[in-house]
Write an enzyme that holds these catalytic residues in place. Sequence first.
Site, short mmCIF file in Angstrom:
data_model
loop_
_atom_site.label_atom_id
_atom_site.label_comp_id
_atom_site.label_asym_id
_atom_site.label_seq_id
_atom_site.Cartn_x
_atom_site.Cartn_y
_atom_site.Cartn_z
N TYR A 45 4.13 5.28 11.63
CA TYR A 45 4.43 3.92 11.78
C TYR A 45 5.25 3.52 11.00
CZ TYR A 45 -0.17 3.55 9.06
OH TYR A 45 -0.59 3.21 7.76
N HIS B 151 -3.68 4.25 5.16
CA HIS B 151 -4.27 3.26 5.10
C HIS B 151 -5.83 4.34 4.05
CE1 HIS B 151 -6.94 0.22 6.06
NE2 HIS B 151 -8.25 0.89 7.19
N ARG C 178 0.57 -1.06 0.35
CA ARG C 178 -0.01 0.32 0.03
C ARG C 178 0.24 1.38 0.32
NH1 ARG C 178 -1.41 0.87 5.53
NH2 ARG C 178 -1.10 3.04 5.79
#
Length: 359
Positions: free
Chosen positions: A266, A257, A253
Amino acid sequence: MTIQQIDPGMVAYQILDAEGNLVGKMPNLSTERLLALYRAMHLGRAFSNKIIALQRQGRATTFGSLVGQEATAVGLAAPLQPQDWLATSYREIASLLLKGVPLSTLIYSFRGFTPAYPREAHCLPIQIVIGTQLLHAVGLAMAAKIAGDPVVSVGVCGDGATSEGDFNEALNFAGVFQAPVVLVVQNNGWAISVPRQHQSAAPTFAQRGAGFGIPSVFVDGNDLLAVYDVMQQAVERARAGEGPTLVEALTYRMGAHTTADDPTRYRDAAEVESWRTKDPIARVRNYLLKCDLLSEEQDARMLAEIEEELNQAVNEAEAVPPPPPDEFFDYMAASLSPRLQEQRKDLVHYAQQKKDRRG
Ligand SMILES: Cc1ncc(C[n+]2csc(CCOP(=O)(O)OP(=O)(O)O)c2C)c(N)n1
Ligand SMILES: [Mg+2]
């Protein structure tokens, strides 16, 4: 290579390498079809970028980026026939487009409304509840088998979804009842901020198929040709009564998100950069250019056409009035209980009050 010959272990099956060189056997695809699939990947990416831009302007809801995952999305839907079913999560927009859900319908859905997909597309609405669509896919396949219809069903989930009970139940039912289904795990490395290694100690998700007695394949999910080849075989195996297949597509990805996420909090920029060199669209583009199947001018023209097509679809979707706020009650039950009728009345009243206050 046949599905049974592909090792579900550590090395992902590949046909086109990251530079766009053919390193395996070209699947049976006409040039015209290959160009159409290449366009479908671009359309998926452009759609994703468009909805994110609309969201920033307050014209669309929360949206999960498809960027980086176009080869899996297109490759998994391409071998399906019109009567076959597709049950996806929220990220496989390019699969839905290829299967026949119109652009404007999908854009309308990201205004926050639930449109009806055309019946003949045989797509379930996108599923936000993680993993449940795999059960729906297996159910559809079992129904087709019982009815004796030559229908295959495909269910798609993410790496995070494999930790849900639904994933395990779907695989177990598929195996026990030999359902004509292909279950695809889009392993994009992350489930929001949770890395892939927190989902399973198994080296690949594909290997988990063996525990359910299901043949499985580990495929390079950024390689359109490899995903197509594997899916074509898995779909035809299912149609021929040879049972289910589990496919793990290894991808990444590239974006956040969703529009509500900040991945810089993160994950390492270096990780993202290392995947940029494996871009799924660039490798098909390089292959097409090298083989003289596409020119730079044709490519640029195609991108301009896609932008135009998208803008037109946005205009169409924005011209459709929102549904009445209480419409969802119509789809809840054949007849509403007195309590639900009362709730419906309250909702209409509340919505009217809000409207009056706004003037
Ligand atoms: C049953 C359930 N639990 C939690 C959530 C919240 N949630 C939304 S997306 C997501 C992560 C899913 O990750 P993955 O399956 O890898 O799919 P991806 O978003 O990476 O495509 C979670 C936990 C949800 N939608 N449904
Ligand atoms: Mg994921």
